[in-house]
Design a protein around this motif. Sequence first.
Motif, PDB file in Angstrom:
ATOM      1  N   THR A   1      -5.364  17.749   6.344  1.00  0.00           N
ATOM      2  CA  THR A   1      -4.796  16.629   5.569  1.00  0.00           C
ATOM      3  C   THR A   1      -5.270  15.273   6.086  1.00  0.00           C
ATOM      4  N   TYR A   2      -4.876  14.241   5.349  1.00  0.00           N
ATOM      5  CA  TYR A   2      -5.241  12.849   5.618  1.00  0.00           C
ATOM      6  C   TYR A   2      -4.778  12.426   7.013  1.00  0.00           C
ATOM      7  N   SER A   3      -5.709  11.885   7.781  1.00  0.00           N
ATOM      8  CA  SER A   3      -5.393  11.546   9.170  1.00  0.00           C
ATOM      9  C   SER A   3      -4.326  10.448   9.271  1.00  0.00           C
TER      10      SER A   3
ATOM     11  N   GLY B   1       0.853  -1.192   0.000  1.00  0.00           N
ATOM     12  CA  GLY B   1       0.000   0.000   0.000  1.00  0.00           C
ATOM     13  C   GLY B   1       0.882   1.233   0.000  1.00  0.00           C
ATOM     14  N   SER B   2       0.299   2.371  -0.384  1.00  0.00           N
ATOM     15  CA  SER B   2       1.134   3.577  -0.388  1.00  0.00           C
ATOM     16  C   SER B   2       1.453   4.002   1.045  1.00  0.00           C
ATOM     17  N   GLN B   3       0.588   3.599   1.973  1.00  0.00           N
ATOM     18  CA  GLN B   3       0.810   4.001   3.376  1.00  0.00           C
ATOM     19  C   GLN B   3       2.157   3.490   3.904  1.00  0.00           C
ATOM     20  N   GLU B   4       2.530   2.253   3.531  1.00  0.00           N
ATOM     21  CA  GLU B   4       3.822   1.739   3.991  1.00  0.00           C
ATOM     22  C   GLU B   4       4.960   2.587   3.418  1.00  0.00           C
ATOM     23  N   GLY B   5       4.850   2.877   2.113  1.00  0.00           N
ATOM     24  CA  GLY B   5       5.891   3.681   1.471  1.00  0.00           C
ATOM     25  C   GLY B   5       6.000   5.046   2.126  1.00  0.00           C
ATOM     26  N   LEU B   6       4.857   5.676   2.344  1.00  0.00           N
ATOM     27  CA  LEU B   6       4.873   7.034   2.910  1.00  0.00           C
ATOM     28  C   LEU B   6       5.441   7.035   4.325  1.00  0.00           C
ATOM     29  N   SER B   7       5.029   6.069   5.134  1.00  0.00           N
ATOM     30  CA  SER B   7       5.521   6.097   6.521  1.00  0.00           C
ATOM     31  C   SER B   7       7.033   5.875   6.532  1.00  0.00           C
TER      32      SER B   7
ATOM     33  N   LEU C   1       7.919  19.115   1.806  1.00  0.00           N
ATOM     34  CA  LEU C   1       6.508  19.492   1.687  1.00  0.00           C
ATOM     35  C   LEU C   1       5.759  18.218   1.339  1.00  0.00           C
ATOM     36  N   TYR C   2       4.736  17.883   2.153  1.00  0.00           N
ATOM     37  CA  TYR C   2       3.868  16.740   1.847  1.00  0.00           C
ATOM     38  C   TYR C   2       2.579  17.278   1.267  1.00  0.00           C
ATOM     39  N   THR C   3       2.148  16.730   0.130  1.00  0.00           N
ATOM     40  CA  THR C   3       0.875  17.185  -0.427  1.00  0.00           C
ATOM     41  C   THR C   3       0.142  16.072  -1.156  1.00  0.00           C
ATOM     42  N   ILE C   4      -1.193  16.168  -1.147  1.00  0.00           N
ATOM     43  CA  ILE C   4      -2.060  15.247  -1.900  1.00  0.00           C
ATOM     44  C   ILE C   4      -2.564  16.063  -3.089  1.00  0.00           C
ATOM     45  N   PRO C   5      -2.029  15.825  -4.299  1.00  0.00           N
ATOM     46  CA  PRO C   5      -2.295  16.764  -5.392  1.00  0.00           C
ATOM     47  C   PRO C   5      -3.651  16.619  -6.064  1.00  0.00           C
TER      48      PRO C   5
ATOM     49  N   LEU D   1      -5.535  -5.970  -1.095  1.00  0.00           N
ATOM     50  CA  LEU D   1      -4.321  -6.672  -1.554  1.00  0.00           C
ATOM     51  C   LEU D   1      -3.062  -5.930  -1.116  1.00  0.00           C
ATOM     52  N   ARG D   2      -3.182  -4.653  -0.796  1.00  0.00           N
ATOM     53  CA  ARG D   2      -2.077  -3.818  -0.305  1.00  0.00           C
ATOM     54  C   ARG D   2      -0.952  -3.694  -1.332  1.00  0.00           C
ATOM     55  N   ILE D   3      -1.218  -2.951  -2.382  1.00  0.00           N
ATOM     56  CA  ILE D   3      -0.178  -2.680  -3.381  1.00  0.00           C
ATOM     57  C   ILE D   3      -0.074  -1.179  -3.634  1.00  0.00           C
TER      58      ILE D   3
ATOM     59  N   GLU E   1       4.831  13.601  -2.913  1.00  0.00           N
ATOM     60  CA  GLU E   1       3.582  13.670  -3.682  1.00  0.00           C
ATOM     61  C   GLU E   1       2.778  12.396  -3.407  1.00  0.00           C
ATOM     62  N   ASP E   2       1.751  12.514  -2.560  1.00  0.00           N
ATOM     63  CA  ASP E   2       0.921  11.355  -2.184  1.00  0.00           C
ATOM     64  C   ASP E   2      -0.326  11.392  -3.070  1.00  0.00           C
ATOM     65  N   ASP E   3      -0.351  10.512  -4.086  1.00  0.00           N
ATOM     66  CA  ASP E   3      -1.363  10.688  -5.138  1.00  0.00           C
ATOM     67  C   ASP E   3      -2.262   9.457  -5.353  1.00  0.00           C
ATOM     68  N   PRO E   4      -2.938   8.962  -4.277  1.00  0.00           N
ATOM     69  CA  PRO E   4      -3.744   7.748  -4.465  1.00  0.00           C
ATOM     70  C   PRO E   4      -4.992   7.971  -5.308  1.00  0.00           C
ATOM     71  N   TYR E   5      -5.361   9.251  -5.526  1.00  0.00           N
ATOM     72  CA  TYR E   5      -6.562   9.529  -6.321  1.00  0.00           C
ATOM     73  C   TYR E   5      -6.208  10.005  -7.725  1.00  0.00           C
ATOM     74  N   TYR E   6      -4.955   9.836  -8.104  1.00  0.00           N
ATOM     75  CA  TYR E   6      -4.506  10.212  -9.452  1.00  0.00           C
ATOM     76  C   TYR E   6      -5.381   9.560 -10.517  1.00  0.00           C
TER      77      TYR E   6
ATOM     78  N   MET F   1      -2.600   1.297  -5.754  1.00  0.00           N
ATOM     79  CA  MET F   1      -3.570   0.522  -6.534  1.00  0.00           C
ATOM     80  C   MET F   1      -4.864   0.336  -5.733  1.00  0.00           C
ATOM     81  N   SER F   2      -4.908   0.943  -4.532  1.00  0.00           N
ATOM     82  CA  SER F   2      -6.034   0.676  -3.624  1.00  0.00           C
ATOM     83  C   SER F   2      -7.384   1.100  -4.183  1.00  0.00           C
ATOM     84  N   LYS F   3      -7.430   2.176  -4.946  1.00  0.00           N
ATOM     85  CA  LYS F   3      -8.735   2.668  -5.390  1.00  0.00           C
ATOM     86  C   LYS F   3      -9.133   2.081  -6.742  1.00  0.00           C
ATOM     87  N   ILE F   4      -8.206   1.351  -7.392  1.00  0.00           N
ATOM     88  CA  ILE F   4      -8.557   0.866  -8.735  1.00  0.00           C
ATOM     89  C   ILE F   4      -8.452  -0.648  -8.901  1.00  0.00           C
TER      90      ILE F   4
HETATM   91  N1  PMP Z   1      -2.814   8.647   1.274  1.00  0.00           N
HETATM   92  C1  PMP Z   1      -4.062   9.120   1.191  1.00  0.00           C
HETATM   93  C2  PMP Z   1      -4.277  10.565   0.932  1.00  0.00           C
HETATM   94  C3  PMP Z   1      -5.152   8.258   1.345  1.00  0.00           C
HETATM   95  O1  PMP Z   1      -6.390   8.762   1.249  1.00  0.00           O
HETATM   96  C4  PMP Z   1      -4.923   6.880   1.561  1.00  0.00           C
HETATM   97  C5  PMP Z   1      -6.050   5.887   1.685  1.00  0.00           C
HETATM   98  N2  PMP Z   1      -7.158   6.296   2.375  1.00  0.00           N
HETATM   99  C6  PMP Z   1      -3.589   6.439   1.646  1.00  0.00           C
HETATM  100  C7  PMP Z   1      -2.576   7.353   1.493  1.00  0.00           C
HETATM  101  C8  PMP Z   1      -3.251   5.009   1.912  1.00  0.00           C
HETATM  102  O2  PMP Z   1      -3.557   4.204   0.813  1.00  0.00           O
HETATM  103  P1  PMP Z   1      -3.024   2.723   0.611  1.00  0.00           P
HETATM  104  O3  PMP Z   1      -4.221   1.862   0.670  1.00  0.00           O
HETATM  105  O4  PMP Z   1      -2.378   2.740  -0.740  1.00  0.00           O
HETATM  106  O5  PMP Z   1      -2.040   2.419   1.695  1.00  0.00           O
END
Ligand code: PMP
Length: 426
Positions: A141-143, A116-122, A194-198, A269-271, A229-234, A261-264
């Motif tokens: 921002t995202y909690s 998941g992107s969350q692992e990468g970001l953390s 700078l952290y941003t969700i674009p 599966l956590r990718i 650049e945290d872009d899960p909604y790209y 890949m979480s939204k698509i």
């Molecule tokens: N960043 C943002 C802005 C999100 O909204 C989410 C999911 N809610 C994530 C990261 C984490 O997504 P993932 O499932 O890819 O770990």
Amino acid sequence: MNHTRFLTAVSAARQPSPIRAMTDLLMRSPPSVISLAGGAPNPDTFPFKSASITLNNGTAIEIGETLMKKALQYSATPGVPELVSWLKELQKKLHNPPTLTYSPDKGQMAMCVTTGSQEGLSKVFDMLVSPGDNVLIDAPTYSGTLAAVKPLGCNLIGVPTDQHGIIPQALKEILSRWRPEDVALPEKKAPKILYTIPNGGNPTGASLTTERKTEIYKIAQEYDFLIVEDDPYYFLQFSKPWAPSFLSMDIDGRVIRADSMSKILSSGLRIGYLTGPKPLIDRVVLHMQASTLHTSAFTQIMILQLLQQWGVEGFLKHVDSVIQFYRTQRDAMIASADKWLTGLAEWHSPTAGMFLWMKIHGVPDTHQLIMLKAISKEVLLVPGSAFNIDSSEPSSYVRASFSLSTPEQIDQGLERLASLIIAERK
Ligand code: PMP
């Protein structure tokens, strides 16, 4: 660019794990190589044999016995090599990053698959944020991001946003506390990231315009900070052409991009995957070598089989059908908001993502309204304060998601919210 000054002491101290390096080597070796190295278990002893996974279109992906052994075995830390290659081609097609070349020796940019992107970001935050650092971040921002960054003991500086994301002028004003030359003086604590969700921001639904991104990138160059650049909604941008990413503008190697890949494809599966300057991605991979080892190989192989069957074109066709769904959902929510909430709240129609961010009139703090009264009226929403850097700070906003409910449920939900607001204001 020299990335060394951005690293925390912990990240700088990371050393490769010799056994992990061996696994990466083995993955790239021909079958004639006899390995008496490593501690990989024998997959013949595992209970699983093969898998056939049916797709919604009636076709299937097959994971035969040989591939299944690979899917059940330890794998390379940056990701199953064939999946990494597929994703690199995708990044090249979508973002054509100026510094992305694929040779590990020549290339400045690199990629890795994450759980998941969350692992990468953390892991990116763990790599870059030291106690006492100033960190620039979208406000609100995202909690999940706040949960990852706050314990690192940094000072989060919220950058004001509107429906088009970060306001560049506001960013400049924050940075006017420093002179660009202060960047060279660690004691001045000029922000390093700078952290941003674009796109389709969580919670605001806001999307940065190309002009704003260009301006923000220039400011990053002037003050020499990195952009996360945290872009899960790209992939959930409702209209084409999609806005160019920060990665696509990155001539210096100062952007680390997190994709999901979480939204698509699947959230469970956590990718996800990170793309960024090789010296930084390498540090994240060292962290993974010491923690998760790698994202589930079964998950990666399952996704790889699908992506190879589809090709990039097929993948983007699937993305289009997902966009279609969320656009219709968005339209349904906006229609219901117009119907029930006109005069009671205000909002901007999001151009990406899955959230509507509403400012409730006459309710300076929505926490009680949402957490007590709305729940008893059987409608769940998130109070805006959950996304404030300081969650005890009141917020007059609520976040409504249009991802899961039917248009009828959305309509009923917003009707219930409207009656709650009316009762609250009496
Ligand atoms: N960043 C943002 C802005 C999100 O909204 C989410 C999911 N809610 C994530 C990261 C984490 O997504 P993932 O499932 O890819 O770990």
